[in-house]
Design an enzyme around this catalytic site. Structure first.
Site, PDB file in Angstrom:
ATOM      1  N   ASP A  93       0.983  -1.275  -0.018  1.00 14.24           N
ATOM      2  CA  ASP A  93      -0.062   0.037   0.175  1.00 14.24           C
ATOM      3  C   ASP A  93       0.956   1.087   0.029  1.00 14.24           C
ATOM      4  O   ASP A  93       2.033   1.238   0.139  1.00 14.24           O
ATOM      5  CB  ASP A  93      -1.036  -0.031   1.181  1.00 14.24           C
ATOM      6  CG  ASP A  93      -2.049   0.657   1.056  1.00 14.24           C
ATOM      7  OD1 ASP A  93      -2.388   1.460  -0.167  1.00 14.24           O
ATOM      8  OD2 ASP A  93      -3.185   0.719   2.037  1.00 14.24           O
TER       9      ASP A  93
ATOM     10  N   HIS B  18      -9.864  -1.868  -7.642  1.00 13.39           N
ATOM     11  CA  HIS B  18      -9.903  -0.821  -6.588  1.00 13.39           C
ATOM     12  C   HIS B  18      -8.841   0.482  -7.250  1.00 13.39           C
ATOM     13  O   HIS B  18      -9.448   1.386  -7.175  1.00 13.39           O
ATOM     14  CB  HIS B  18      -9.430  -1.356  -5.375  1.00 13.39           C
ATOM     15  CG  HIS B  18      -9.056  -0.378  -4.350  1.00 13.39           C
ATOM     16  ND1 HIS B  18     -10.209   0.594  -3.897  1.00 13.39           N
ATOM     17  CD2 HIS B  18      -7.953   0.054  -3.434  1.00 13.39           C
ATOM     18  CE1 HIS B  18      -9.761   1.249  -2.990  1.00 13.39           C
ATOM     19  NE2 HIS B  18      -8.574   1.026  -2.794  1.00 13.39           N
TER      20      HIS B  18
HETATM   21  C1  HEM Z   1      -9.747  -1.399   3.796  1.00 11.70           C
HETATM   22  C2  HEM Z   1      -9.847  -0.655   2.736  1.00 11.70           C
HETATM   23  C3  HEM Z   1      -8.708  -0.214   1.761  1.00 11.70           C
HETATM   24  C4  HEM Z   1      -7.849  -1.052   1.437  1.00 11.70           C
HETATM   25  C5  HEM Z   1      -7.397  -2.627   1.700  1.00 11.70           C
HETATM   26  C6  HEM Z   1      -7.194  -0.420   0.163  1.00 11.70           C
HETATM   27  C7  HEM Z   1      -5.928  -0.888  -0.524  1.00 11.70           C
HETATM   28  C8  HEM Z   1      -5.237  -0.260  -1.470  1.00 11.70           C
HETATM   29  C9  HEM Z   1      -4.261  -0.695  -2.224  1.00 11.70           C
HETATM   30  C10 HEM Z   1      -3.562  -2.143  -1.897  1.00 11.70           C
HETATM   31  C11 HEM Z   1      -3.723   0.050  -3.095  1.00 11.70           C
HETATM   32  C12 HEM Z   1      -2.685  -0.103  -4.225  1.00 11.70           C
HETATM   33  C13 HEM Z   1      -1.512   0.414  -3.756  1.00 11.70           C
HETATM   34  C14 HEM Z   1      -1.432   2.033  -3.772  1.00 11.70           C
HETATM   35  O1  HEM Z   1      -1.413   2.515  -4.991  1.00 11.70           O
HETATM   36  O2  HEM Z   1      -1.057   2.545  -2.714  1.00 11.70           O
HETATM   37  C15 HEM Z   1      -4.787   1.147  -3.066  1.00 11.70           C
HETATM   38  C16 HEM Z   1      -4.548   2.409  -3.627  1.00 11.70           C
HETATM   39  C17 HEM Z   1      -5.403   3.399  -3.389  1.00 11.70           C
HETATM   40  N1  HEM Z   1      -6.701   3.394  -2.960  1.00 11.70           N
HETATM   41 FE1  HEM Z   1      -7.149   2.139  -1.505  1.00 11.70          FE
HETATM   42  N2  HEM Z   1      -7.700   0.724  -0.028  1.00 11.70           N
HETATM   43  C18 HEM Z   1      -8.645   0.892   0.925  1.00 11.70           C
HETATM   44  C19 HEM Z   1      -9.581   2.055   1.053  1.00 11.70           C
HETATM   45  C20 HEM Z   1      -9.634   3.173   0.389  1.00 11.70           C
HETATM   46  C21 HEM Z   1     -10.418   4.163   0.134  1.00 11.70           C
HETATM   47  C22 HEM Z   1     -11.724   4.400   1.232  1.00 11.70           C
HETATM   48  C23 HEM Z   1     -10.215   4.966  -0.574  1.00 11.70           C
HETATM   49  C24 HEM Z   1     -11.041   6.328  -1.081  1.00 11.70           C
HETATM   50  C25 HEM Z   1     -12.345   6.283  -0.980  1.00 11.70           C
HETATM   51  C26 HEM Z   1      -9.187   4.471  -1.316  1.00 11.70           C
HETATM   52  C27 HEM Z   1      -8.591   5.008  -2.369  1.00 11.70           C
HETATM   53  C28 HEM Z   1      -7.451   4.598  -3.188  1.00 11.70           C
HETATM   54  C29 HEM Z   1      -6.722   5.186  -4.354  1.00 11.70           C
HETATM   55  C30 HEM Z   1      -7.209   6.884  -4.497  1.00 11.70           C
HETATM   56  C31 HEM Z   1      -5.482   4.563  -4.378  1.00 11.70           C
HETATM   57  C32 HEM Z   1      -4.441   4.928  -5.428  1.00 11.70           C
HETATM   58  C33 HEM Z   1      -4.814   4.670  -6.826  1.00 11.70           C
HETATM   59  C34 HEM Z   1      -3.845   5.121  -8.013  1.00 11.70           C
HETATM   60  O3  HEM Z   1      -3.315   6.215  -7.726  1.00 11.70           O
HETATM   61  O4  HEM Z   1      -3.417   4.107  -8.619  1.00 11.70           O
HETATM   62  N3  HEM Z   1      -8.726   3.319  -0.902  1.00 11.70           N
HETATM   63  N4  HEM Z   1      -5.697   1.035  -1.885  1.00 11.70           N
END
Ligand code: HEM
Length: 482
Positions: free
Chosen positions: A204, A340
Protein backbone atom coordinates in the site's frame (compact mmCIF):
# COMPACT_ATOMS: atom_id res chain seq x y z
CA UNK A 1 -0.64 6.93 -23.54
CA UNK A 2 2.82 8.31 -22.89
CA UNK A 3 3.53 9.31 -19.33
CA UNK A 4 3.55 13.04 -18.88
CA UNK A 5 6.77 14.29 -17.40
CA UNK A 6 6.62 17.21 -14.96
CA UNK A 7 7.65 20.72 -15.83
CA UNK A 8 9.77 22.63 -13.31
CA UNK A 9 7.54 24.56 -10.92
CA UNK A 10 7.30 28.31 -11.39
CA UNK A 11 8.91 30.01 -8.40
CA UNK A 12 5.57 31.64 -7.48
CA UNK A 13 4.25 28.13 -6.84
CA UNK A 14 6.87 27.13 -4.27
CA UNK A 15 5.14 26.00 -1.10
CA UNK A 16 6.05 27.16 2.40
CA UNK A 17 6.90 23.79 3.89
CA UNK A 18 7.39 25.37 7.32
CA UNK A 19 3.70 26.36 7.38
CA UNK A 20 1.98 23.10 6.34
CA UNK A 21 1.39 20.28 8.84
CA UNK A 22 3.84 17.45 8.19
CA UNK A 23 1.50 14.52 7.62
CA UNK A 24 -0.13 16.24 4.64
CA UNK A 25 2.78 16.34 2.18
CA UNK A 26 5.55 14.31 3.83
CA UNK A 27 3.62 11.72 5.83
CA UNK A 28 4.64 11.45 9.48
CA UNK A 29 7.11 8.53 9.75
CA UNK A 30 5.00 5.84 11.43
CA UNK A 31 5.64 2.36 12.69
CA UNK A 32 2.79 3.07 15.05
CA UNK A 33 0.25 5.88 15.32
CA UNK A 34 -2.54 6.96 17.66
CA UNK A 35 -5.54 8.92 16.44
CA UNK A 36 -6.82 10.62 19.62
CA UNK A 37 -10.37 11.94 19.18
CA UNK A 38 -11.43 14.63 21.64
CA UNK A 39 -14.16 17.03 22.64
CA UNK A 40 -13.40 20.52 23.93
CA UNK A 41 -14.99 21.06 27.34
CA UNK A 42 -13.82 24.63 27.97
CA UNK A 43 -12.95 26.63 24.88
CA UNK A 44 -11.07 29.50 26.56
CA UNK A 45 -9.01 27.19 28.71
CA UNK A 46 -8.32 24.98 25.66
CA UNK A 47 -7.13 27.93 23.59
CA UNK A 48 -4.91 29.17 26.40
CA UNK A 49 -3.33 25.73 26.86
CA UNK A 50 -3.01 25.40 23.08
CA UNK A 51 -0.08 27.86 23.24
CA UNK A 52 1.98 25.09 24.86
CA UNK A 53 0.72 22.44 22.46
CA UNK A 54 1.29 24.29 19.14
CA UNK A 55 5.13 24.00 19.23
CA UNK A 56 4.80 20.17 19.27
CA UNK A 57 3.10 20.14 15.86
CA UNK A 58 5.55 19.16 13.14
CA UNK A 59 5.60 20.92 9.78
CA UNK A 60 6.42 19.36 6.41
CA UNK A 61 9.89 20.84 6.75
CA UNK A 62 10.50 19.26 10.18
CA UNK A 63 9.21 15.88 8.97
CA UNK A 64 11.57 16.05 5.99
CA UNK A 65 14.44 16.57 8.45
CA UNK A 66 13.24 13.60 10.53
CA UNK A 67 13.20 11.48 7.38
CA UNK A 68 16.76 12.56 6.55
CA UNK A 69 17.80 11.60 10.08
CA UNK A 70 16.17 8.15 9.68
CA UNK A 71 18.00 7.61 6.36
CA UNK A 72 21.32 8.71 7.84
CA UNK A 73 20.79 6.30 10.73
CA UNK A 74 20.02 3.41 8.33
CA UNK A 75 23.18 4.16 6.33
CA UNK A 76 25.21 4.20 9.55
CA UNK A 77 23.83 0.79 10.58
CA UNK A 78 24.73 -0.58 7.13
CA UNK A 79 28.22 0.95 7.26
CA UNK A 80 28.95 -0.48 10.69
CA UNK A 81 27.19 -3.77 9.97
CA UNK A 82 25.11 -3.33 13.14
CA UNK A 83 21.60 -4.77 13.50
CA UNK A 84 19.15 -2.18 12.09
CA UNK A 85 17.19 -0.43 14.82
CA UNK A 86 14.82 2.51 14.86
CA UNK A 87 15.67 5.88 16.35
CA UNK A 88 13.15 7.22 18.86
CA UNK A 89 11.14 9.81 16.91
CA UNK A 90 7.60 11.14 17.22
CA UNK A 91 5.52 13.47 15.10
CA UNK A 92 2.38 15.29 16.21
CA UNK A 93 -0.34 16.85 14.02
CA UNK A 94 -3.86 18.09 14.79
CA UNK A 95 -7.12 18.71 12.94
CA UNK A 96 -10.59 20.02 13.87
CA UNK A 97 -14.11 19.06 12.85
CA UNK A 98 -16.78 21.62 11.97
CA UNK A 99 -18.26 21.11 15.46
CA UNK A 100 -14.79 21.79 16.88
CA UNK A 101 -14.52 25.14 15.11
CA UNK A 102 -18.06 25.94 16.26
CA UNK A 103 -17.09 25.18 19.87
CA UNK A 104 -14.07 27.48 19.46
CA UNK A 105 -16.34 30.15 17.97
CA UNK A 106 -14.24 30.26 14.82
CA UNK A 107 -16.24 30.97 11.67
CA UNK A 108 -15.42 28.17 9.22
CA UNK A 109 -18.17 28.80 6.66
CA UNK A 110 -15.56 29.77 4.05
CA UNK A 111 -14.23 26.25 4.16
CA UNK A 112 -17.36 25.87 1.96
CA UNK A 113 -17.20 22.08 1.74
CA UNK A 114 -20.73 20.75 2.43
CA UNK A 115 -19.52 17.29 3.48
CA UNK A 116 -17.17 18.85 6.05
CA UNK A 117 -19.79 21.29 7.36
CA UNK A 118 -22.34 18.46 7.87
CA UNK A 119 -19.82 15.99 9.31
CA UNK A 120 -19.25 12.35 8.37
CA UNK A 121 -22.01 10.87 10.54
CA UNK A 122 -24.62 12.70 8.47
CA UNK A 123 -22.78 11.58 5.32
CA UNK A 124 -22.61 7.90 6.29
CA UNK A 125 -25.74 6.90 4.34
CA UNK A 126 -24.41 8.67 1.21
CA UNK A 127 -21.16 6.77 1.57
CA UNK A 128 -23.12 3.51 1.58
CA UNK A 129 -22.39 2.59 5.21
CA UNK A 130 -24.90 0.17 6.68
CA UNK A 131 -27.28 1.37 9.39
CA UNK A 132 -30.90 2.00 10.35
CA UNK A 133 -33.34 4.84 9.66
CA UNK A 134 -33.13 7.34 6.85
CA UNK A 135 -32.29 10.95 6.02
CA UNK A 136 -30.82 12.91 8.95
CA UNK A 137 -32.18 10.18 11.27
CA UNK A 138 -29.96 7.52 9.70
CA UNK A 139 -27.86 5.81 12.38
CA UNK A 140 -24.80 4.04 10.95
CA UNK A 141 -23.57 0.69 12.33
CA UNK A 142 -20.52 2.40 13.80
CA UNK A 143 -18.64 2.01 17.06
CA UNK A 144 -20.56 4.06 19.67
CA UNK A 145 -17.70 6.57 20.15
CA UNK A 146 -17.88 7.71 16.51
CA UNK A 147 -21.58 8.45 16.91
CA UNK A 148 -20.71 10.98 19.60
CA UNK A 149 -19.77 14.60 18.97
CA UNK A 150 -16.06 14.85 18.05
CA UNK A 151 -14.30 18.22 17.96
CA UNK A 152 -10.83 17.26 16.87
CA UNK A 153 -8.20 14.61 16.40
CA UNK A 154 -4.58 14.59 17.52
CA UNK A 155 -2.26 12.39 15.47
CA UNK A 156 0.76 11.03 17.29
CA UNK A 157 3.01 8.85 15.14
CA UNK A 158 6.42 7.38 15.85
CA UNK A 159 8.86 4.51 16.05
CA UNK A 160 7.38 2.66 19.04
CA UNK A 161 4.52 2.46 21.52
CA UNK A 162 6.87 3.79 24.20
CA UNK A 163 7.72 7.01 22.30
CA UNK A 164 4.14 7.58 21.18
CA UNK A 165 2.61 6.93 24.61
CA UNK A 166 5.12 9.24 26.27
CA UNK A 167 4.26 12.03 23.83
CA UNK A 168 0.54 11.48 24.31
CA UNK A 169 0.81 11.67 28.11
CA UNK A 170 2.59 15.00 27.74
CA UNK A 171 -0.21 16.24 25.45
CA UNK A 172 -2.91 15.08 27.88
CA UNK A 173 -1.11 16.94 30.63
CA UNK A 174 -0.93 20.12 28.52
CA UNK A 175 -4.67 20.11 27.81
CA UNK A 176 -5.77 18.87 31.27
CA UNK A 177 -9.54 19.09 31.77
CA UNK A 178 -10.03 21.41 28.78
CA UNK A 179 -10.60 18.33 26.60
CA UNK A 180 -12.44 15.03 27.00
CA UNK A 181 -11.12 11.91 25.27
CA UNK A 182 -13.92 10.48 23.11
CA UNK A 183 -11.81 7.55 21.94
CA UNK A 184 -8.31 6.75 20.73
CA UNK A 185 -7.42 4.16 18.10
CA UNK A 186 -3.96 2.78 17.53
CA UNK A 187 -2.54 1.65 14.22
CA UNK A 188 0.56 -0.49 13.80
CA UNK A 189 2.56 -1.30 10.71
CA UNK A 190 2.48 -5.05 10.03
CA UNK A 191 5.56 -7.03 11.13
CA UNK A 192 8.77 -7.53 9.16
CA UNK A 193 8.63 -7.57 5.36
CA UNK A 194 4.88 -6.95 5.46
CA UNK A 195 5.26 -3.55 7.14
CA UNK A 196 4.14 -1.62 4.05
CA UNK A 197 1.37 -4.09 3.15
CA UNK A 198 -2.29 -3.73 4.15
CA UNK A 199 -4.02 -6.71 5.78
CA UNK A 200 -5.23 -8.41 2.56
CA UNK A 201 -1.51 -8.59 1.75
CA UNK A 202 -1.08 -5.93 -0.97
CA UNK A 203 1.66 -3.31 -0.92
CA UNK A 204 0.00 0.00 0.00
CA UNK A 205 1.00 3.64 -0.24
CA UNK A 206 2.44 3.22 -3.75
CA UNK A 207 0.49 5.81 -5.69
CA UNK A 208 0.08 9.26 -4.17
CA UNK A 209 0.11 12.41 -6.29
CA UNK A 210 3.37 14.30 -6.80
CA UNK A 211 2.91 18.01 -6.09
CA UNK A 212 4.16 20.82 -8.33
CA UNK A 213 6.37 23.15 -6.31
CA UNK A 214 7.08 20.51 -3.68
CA UNK A 215 8.28 17.22 -5.20
CA UNK A 216 11.62 18.10 -6.75
CA UNK A 217 12.18 14.77 -8.52
CA UNK A 218 8.79 13.22 -9.19
CA UNK A 219 8.86 9.51 -10.02
CA UNK A 220 7.74 8.33 -13.46
CA UNK A 221 3.97 8.02 -13.50
CA UNK A 222 0.93 10.28 -13.52
CA UNK A 223 1.72 13.97 -14.06
CA UNK A 224 2.30 16.01 -10.90
CA UNK A 225 -0.72 18.03 -9.79
CA UNK A 226 -1.18 21.64 -8.71
CA UNK A 227 -0.72 22.03 -4.95
CA UNK A 228 -4.18 23.56 -4.48
CA UNK A 229 -5.77 20.18 -5.10
CA UNK A 230 -4.45 19.13 -1.71
CA UNK A 231 -3.57 22.42 0.02
CA UNK A 232 -6.30 25.01 0.56
CA UNK A 233 -5.60 28.48 -0.88
CA UNK A 234 -2.86 27.30 -3.22
CA UNK A 235 -2.79 27.31 -7.04
CA UNK A 236 -5.43 24.83 -8.20
CA UNK A 237 -7.81 25.18 -5.21
CA UNK A 238 -11.12 25.85 -7.01
CA UNK A 239 -12.42 27.87 -4.01
CA UNK A 240 -9.19 29.83 -3.47
CA UNK A 241 -10.80 33.25 -4.02
CA UNK A 242 -13.49 32.57 -1.40
CA UNK A 243 -11.32 31.28 1.45
CA UNK A 244 -10.60 33.25 4.64
CA UNK A 245 -6.86 33.97 5.11
CA UNK A 246 -6.53 31.65 8.14
CA UNK A 247 -7.55 28.66 5.96
CA UNK A 248 -4.55 29.00 3.62
CA UNK A 249 -2.03 26.15 3.76
CA UNK A 250 -4.50 23.89 5.54
CA UNK A 251 -6.03 20.68 4.19
CA UNK A 252 -9.14 18.55 4.83
CA UNK A 253 -8.43 15.27 6.60
CA UNK A 254 -10.84 12.37 6.10
CA UNK A 255 -10.61 9.60 8.69
CA UNK A 256 -12.35 6.23 8.22
CA UNK A 257 -12.23 3.30 10.65
CA UNK A 258 -12.27 0.38 8.18
CA UNK A 259 -12.35 -3.24 9.36
CA UNK A 260 -11.15 -5.92 6.95
CA UNK A 261 -12.41 -9.51 6.78
CA UNK A 262 -9.16 -11.12 5.75
CA UNK A 263 -9.85 -14.90 6.17
CA UNK A 264 -13.15 -14.43 4.28
CA UNK A 265 -11.37 -12.53 1.46
CA UNK A 266 -8.70 -15.25 1.20
CA UNK A 267 -11.39 -17.96 1.16
CA UNK A 268 -13.32 -16.21 -1.63
CA UNK A 269 -10.24 -15.75 -3.77
CA UNK A 270 -9.33 -19.41 -3.27
CA UNK A 271 -12.83 -20.72 -4.07
CA UNK A 272 -13.12 -18.55 -7.18
CA UNK A 273 -9.55 -18.97 -8.46
CA UNK A 274 -9.39 -17.98 -12.13
CA UNK A 275 -8.93 -20.87 -14.51
CA UNK A 276 -6.31 -19.73 -16.96
CA UNK A 277 -4.34 -22.22 -19.11
CA UNK A 278 -0.86 -22.70 -17.70
CA UNK A 279 -1.67 -21.42 -14.18
CA UNK A 280 -1.94 -23.61 -11.08
CA UNK A 281 -4.92 -23.24 -8.72
CA UNK A 282 -2.85 -21.07 -6.35
CA UNK A 283 -1.67 -18.86 -9.25
CA UNK A 284 -5.29 -18.54 -10.44
CA UNK A 285 -6.31 -17.44 -6.91
CA UNK A 286 -3.48 -14.89 -6.78
CA UNK A 287 -4.52 -13.63 -10.22
CA UNK A 288 -8.11 -13.13 -9.04
CA UNK A 289 -6.91 -11.17 -5.99
CA UNK A 290 -4.66 -9.03 -8.18
CA UNK A 291 -7.54 -8.32 -10.57
CA UNK A 292 -9.76 -7.19 -7.66
CA UNK A 293 -7.10 -4.73 -6.47
CA UNK A 294 -5.39 -3.84 -9.79
CA UNK A 295 -1.98 -4.71 -8.36
CA UNK A 296 -0.25 -7.90 -7.26
CA UNK A 297 0.71 -8.31 -3.61
CA UNK A 298 4.22 -7.05 -4.44
CA UNK A 299 2.72 -3.79 -5.73
CA UNK A 300 3.33 -4.62 -9.41
CA UNK A 301 0.42 -3.21 -11.49
CA UNK A 302 -1.50 -5.80 -13.51
CA UNK A 303 -1.67 -3.24 -16.33
CA UNK A 304 2.05 -3.96 -16.82
CA UNK A 305 2.24 -7.61 -15.77
CA UNK A 306 -1.21 -9.13 -16.29
CA UNK A 307 -0.64 -12.84 -15.64
CA UNK A 308 2.08 -13.16 -13.04
CA UNK A 309 3.50 -11.16 -10.18
CA UNK A 310 6.85 -9.45 -10.71
CA UNK A 311 8.32 -8.61 -7.32
CA UNK A 312 11.17 -6.61 -8.80
CA UNK A 313 8.74 -4.36 -10.69
CA UNK A 314 6.48 -4.11 -7.63
CA UNK A 315 9.32 -2.86 -5.45
CA UNK A 316 10.78 -0.45 -8.01
CA UNK A 317 9.38 3.05 -7.43
CA UNK A 318 10.71 4.15 -10.81
CA UNK A 319 8.48 1.62 -12.60
CA UNK A 320 5.63 0.53 -10.32
CA UNK A 321 3.41 3.55 -10.96
CA UNK A 322 4.28 4.19 -14.58
CA UNK A 323 1.14 2.94 -16.35
CA UNK A 324 -2.14 4.40 -17.47
CA UNK A 325 -4.83 1.82 -18.49
CA UNK A 326 -4.33 3.05 -22.06
CA UNK A 327 -7.33 2.35 -24.23
CA UNK A 328 -5.57 0.99 -27.27
CA UNK A 329 -4.17 -1.87 -25.18
CA UNK A 330 -7.02 -2.56 -22.82
CA UNK A 331 -10.56 -3.81 -23.08
CA UNK A 332 -10.69 -4.89 -19.40
CA UNK A 333 -8.21 -7.52 -20.55
CA UNK A 334 -5.33 -6.07 -18.61
CA UNK A 335 -7.20 -4.45 -15.73
CA UNK A 336 -10.91 -4.65 -14.81
CA UNK A 337 -12.74 -1.33 -14.49
CA UNK A 338 -13.99 -2.50 -11.07
CA UNK A 339 -10.50 -3.10 -9.69
CA UNK A 340 -9.85 -0.86 -6.69
CA UNK A 341 -7.09 1.25 -8.21
CA UNK A 342 -8.87 1.81 -11.53
CA UNK A 343 -12.10 2.86 -9.78
CA UNK A 344 -10.37 5.31 -7.46
CA UNK A 345 -8.02 6.79 -10.08
CA UNK A 346 -9.14 5.97 -13.63
CA UNK A 347 -6.03 7.53 -15.27
CA UNK A 348 -6.38 7.24 -19.08
CA UNK A 349 -10.10 6.39 -18.87
CA UNK A 350 -10.59 10.04 -17.94
CA UNK A 351 -7.60 11.68 -19.61
CA UNK A 352 -8.30 10.20 -23.03
CA UNK A 353 -11.84 11.55 -22.80
CA UNK A 354 -10.38 14.98 -21.96
CA UNK A 355 -11.61 14.87 -18.34
CA UNK A 356 -9.02 16.20 -15.87
CA UNK A 357 -8.40 14.01 -12.83
CA UNK A 358 -6.26 16.24 -10.64
CA UNK A 359 -9.09 17.82 -8.65
CA UNK A 360 -10.12 14.33 -7.50
CA UNK A 361 -6.74 13.17 -6.20
CA UNK A 362 -6.14 12.43 -2.53
CA UNK A 363 -2.99 12.09 -0.43
CA UNK A 364 -3.38 8.80 1.49
CA UNK A 365 -1.77 8.50 4.93
CA UNK A 366 -3.39 5.47 6.57
CA UNK A 367 -1.94 2.76 8.77
CA UNK A 368 -3.02 -0.81 9.53
CA UNK A 369 -4.51 -1.85 12.86
CA UNK A 370 -5.09 -5.16 14.60
CA UNK A 371 -3.20 -8.44 14.84
CA UNK A 372 -2.08 -10.83 12.11
CA UNK A 373 -4.56 -13.54 11.11
CA UNK A 374 -4.31 -16.41 13.61
CA UNK A 375 -4.05 -20.10 12.81
CA UNK A 376 -7.59 -20.65 14.08
CA UNK A 377 -9.00 -17.87 11.88
CA UNK A 378 -7.23 -19.38 8.89
CA UNK A 379 -8.62 -22.81 9.69
CA UNK A 380 -12.17 -21.60 10.28
CA UNK A 381 -11.99 -19.03 7.43
CA UNK A 382 -13.62 -16.55 9.75
CA UNK A 383 -12.55 -13.25 11.32
CA UNK A 384 -12.32 -13.48 15.11
CA UNK A 385 -10.14 -10.43 15.85
CA UNK A 386 -10.71 -6.87 14.62
CA UNK A 387 -8.16 -5.69 12.05
CA UNK A 388 -8.10 -3.32 9.13
CA UNK A 389 -7.06 0.11 7.97
CA UNK A 390 -7.13 3.45 9.77
CA UNK A 391 -7.79 5.18 6.47
CA UNK A 392 -6.68 8.82 6.37
CA UNK A 393 -6.43 11.12 3.38
CA UNK A 394 -5.92 14.81 2.65
CA UNK A 395 -7.48 17.01 -0.04
CA UNK A 396 -8.68 20.57 -0.62
CA UNK A 397 -12.28 19.46 -1.19
CA UNK A 398 -13.94 16.43 0.41
CA UNK A 399 -16.98 16.64 -1.86
CA UNK A 400 -14.79 16.59 -4.96
CA UNK A 401 -12.34 13.98 -3.71
CA UNK A 402 -12.97 11.39 -0.95
CA UNK A 403 -16.77 11.69 -1.03
CA UNK A 404 -16.87 11.51 -4.83
CA UNK A 405 -14.44 8.57 -4.92
CA UNK A 406 -16.50 6.56 -2.43
CA UNK A 407 -20.04 7.58 -3.38
CA UNK A 408 -19.82 8.53 -7.05
CA UNK A 409 -17.17 6.10 -8.25
CA UNK A 410 -16.60 3.11 -5.92
CA UNK A 411 -20.33 2.65 -5.14
CA UNK A 412 -21.44 3.29 -8.72
CA UNK A 413 -21.64 0.09 -10.80
CA UNK A 414 -21.69 2.05 -14.09
CA UNK A 415 -18.44 3.96 -13.38
CA UNK A 416 -16.17 4.72 -15.24
CA UNK A 417 -18.63 5.92 -17.86
CA UNK A 418 -16.86 4.77 -20.94
CA UNK A 419 -17.48 3.68 -24.48
CA UNK A 420 -14.70 1.16 -24.16
CA UNK A 421 -16.77 -1.69 -22.82
CA UNK A 422 -20.25 -3.02 -23.44
CA UNK A 423 -20.21 -4.50 -19.92
CA UNK A 424 -21.28 -2.80 -16.69
CA UNK A 425 -18.07 -2.55 -14.61
CA UNK A 426 -19.68 -3.19 -11.18
CA UNK A 427 -18.82 -1.70 -7.78
CA UNK A 428 -15.22 -1.20 -6.57
CA UNK A 429 -14.18 -4.76 -5.72
CA UNK A 430 -12.59 -3.75 -2.40
CA UNK A 431 -14.46 -0.74 -1.01
CA UNK A 432 -17.67 -0.60 -3.09
CA UNK A 433 -20.83 -0.53 -0.96
CA UNK A 434 -24.45 -1.11 -1.95
CA UNK A 435 -26.34 -3.26 -4.44
CA UNK A 436 -24.62 -4.43 -7.61
CA UNK A 437 -21.75 -6.46 -6.24
CA UNK A 438 -21.25 -8.33 -9.46
CA UNK A 439 -18.22 -7.39 -11.53
CA UNK A 440 -17.40 -7.75 -15.20
CA UNK A 441 -13.89 -7.96 -16.60
CA UNK A 442 -12.54 -10.23 -13.89
CA UNK A 443 -11.79 -13.14 -16.22
CA UNK A 444 -9.22 -11.68 -18.64
CA UNK A 445 -10.27 -14.03 -21.42
CA UNK A 446 -14.03 -13.60 -20.92
CA UNK A 447 -14.65 -10.00 -19.82
CA UNK A 448 -18.44 -10.39 -20.10
CA UNK A 449 -18.54 -13.17 -17.49
CA UNK A 450 -19.75 -11.71 -14.20
CA UNK A 451 -18.32 -12.53 -10.81
CA UNK A 452 -20.70 -12.12 -7.88
CA UNK A 453 -19.09 -10.93 -4.64
CA UNK A 454 -20.86 -12.78 -1.87
CA UNK A 455 -20.00 -10.43 0.99
CA UNK A 456 -18.34 -7.12 1.89
CA UNK A 457 -14.73 -7.49 3.03
CA UNK A 458 -14.32 -3.88 4.16
CA UNK A 459 -16.67 -2.75 6.92
CA UNK A 460 -16.72 0.94 7.98
CA UNK A 461 -17.13 1.35 11.75
CA UNK A 462 -16.64 5.07 12.17
CA UNK A 463 -15.00 8.22 10.94
CA UNK A 464 -15.13 12.00 10.79
CA UNK A 465 -14.22 14.89 8.52
CA UNK A 466 -11.58 17.35 9.79
CA UNK A 467 -9.56 20.36 8.69
CA UNK A 468 -5.81 20.57 9.47
CA UNK A 469 -4.94 24.28 9.73
CA UNK A 470 -1.54 25.72 8.87
CA UNK A 471 1.13 26.05 11.57
CA UNK A 472 0.64 29.83 11.55
CA UNK A 473 -3.12 29.48 12.06
CA UNK A 474 -2.61 27.06 14.94
CA UNK A 475 -0.58 29.78 16.66
CA UNK A 476 -2.57 32.86 15.59
CA UNK A 477 -6.16 31.63 15.20
CA UNK A 478 -6.56 28.61 17.49
CA UNK A 479 -4.24 29.55 20.37
CA UNK A 480 -5.31 32.48 22.53
CA UNK A 481 -2.67 35.18 22.38
CA UNK A 482 -0.84 35.82 25.63
C1 HEM B 1 -9.57 -1.29 3.86
C2 HEM B 1 -9.77 -0.52 2.81
C3 HEM B 1 -8.77 -0.33 1.72
C4 HEM B 1 -7.79 -1.16 1.27
C5 HEM B 1 -7.46 -2.55 1.74
C6 HEM B 1 -7.10 -0.45 0.21
C7 HEM B 1 -6.01 -0.96 -0.49
C8 HEM B 1 -5.35 -0.30 -1.50
C9 HEM B 1 -4.22 -0.82 -2.22
C10 HEM B 1 -3.57 -2.18 -1.98
C11 HEM B 1 -3.85 0.10 -3.14
C12 HEM B 1 -2.73 -0.03 -4.18
C13 HEM B 1 -1.44 0.50 -3.71
C14 HEM B 1 -1.26 1.98 -3.85
O1 HEM B 1 -1.41 2.53 -4.93
O2 HEM B 1 -0.97 2.60 -2.84
C15 HEM B 1 -4.75 1.23 -3.00
C16 HEM B 1 -4.71 2.38 -3.75
C17 HEM B 1 -5.63 3.40 -3.65
N1 HEM B 1 -6.71 3.48 -2.81
FE1 HEM B 1 -7.23 2.11 -1.43
N2 HEM B 1 -7.68 0.77 0.03
C18 HEM B 1 -8.71 0.89 0.93
C19 HEM B 1 -9.55 1.98 1.09
C20 HEM B 1 -9.60 3.06 0.25
C21 HEM B 1 -10.57 4.12 0.33
C22 HEM B 1 -11.69 4.22 1.36
C23 HEM B 1 -10.29 4.99 -0.69
C24 HEM B 1 -11.01 6.25 -1.07
C25 HEM B 1 -12.33 6.35 -1.12
C26 HEM B 1 -9.12 4.48 -1.38
C27 HEM B 1 -8.50 5.11 -2.43
C28 HEM B 1 -7.36 4.66 -3.05
C29 HEM B 1 -6.66 5.40 -4.06
C30 HEM B 1 -7.01 6.79 -4.60
C31 HEM B 1 -5.58 4.62 -4.44
C32 HEM B 1 -4.49 4.95 -5.46
C33 HEM B 1 -4.95 4.64 -6.87
C34 HEM B 1 -3.86 5.03 -7.84
O3 HEM B 1 -3.38 6.16 -7.76
O4 HEM B 1 -3.50 4.19 -8.65
N3 HEM B 1 -8.73 3.32 -0.79
N4 HEM B 1 -5.65 0.95 -1.98
Amino acid sequence: MATQQPLPAPTSMRLDSTNIQGDILSGLPKKTEIFYFFRITNDEDFRRRFRNFAPLVKSVDQVAKDRDEIQEHKRKDERLGTKPHLIPLVGVNIAFSHLGFKELKIDDTKLIDTAFLRGQRLDAANLGDKGTGSGDNFVPDWEPAFKEEIHGVILVAGDSHTSVNKQLWQIEEIFGDSIYKVTAVRGDARPGDLSAHEHFGYLDGVSNPAIIGFDKNPLPGPAPINPGNIIVGQEGDASKADRAPWMFDGSFLVFRYLFQKVPEFDDFVDKNALKVPGLTHKEGADLLGARLVGRWKSGAPIDLTPFQDDAELGGDPKRNNNFSFAAERDFQKLCPFASHIRKTFPRADFEEAGIPTESHRIMRRGIQFGPEVTRQEKKEKKTMHGRGLLFACYQSSITNSFQLLQQGWANNAAFPFTEKTPQVPGLDAIIGQGPGRQLSGIDPNNPATELVLTQDWVIPRGGEYFFSPSIKSLKDTIALSA
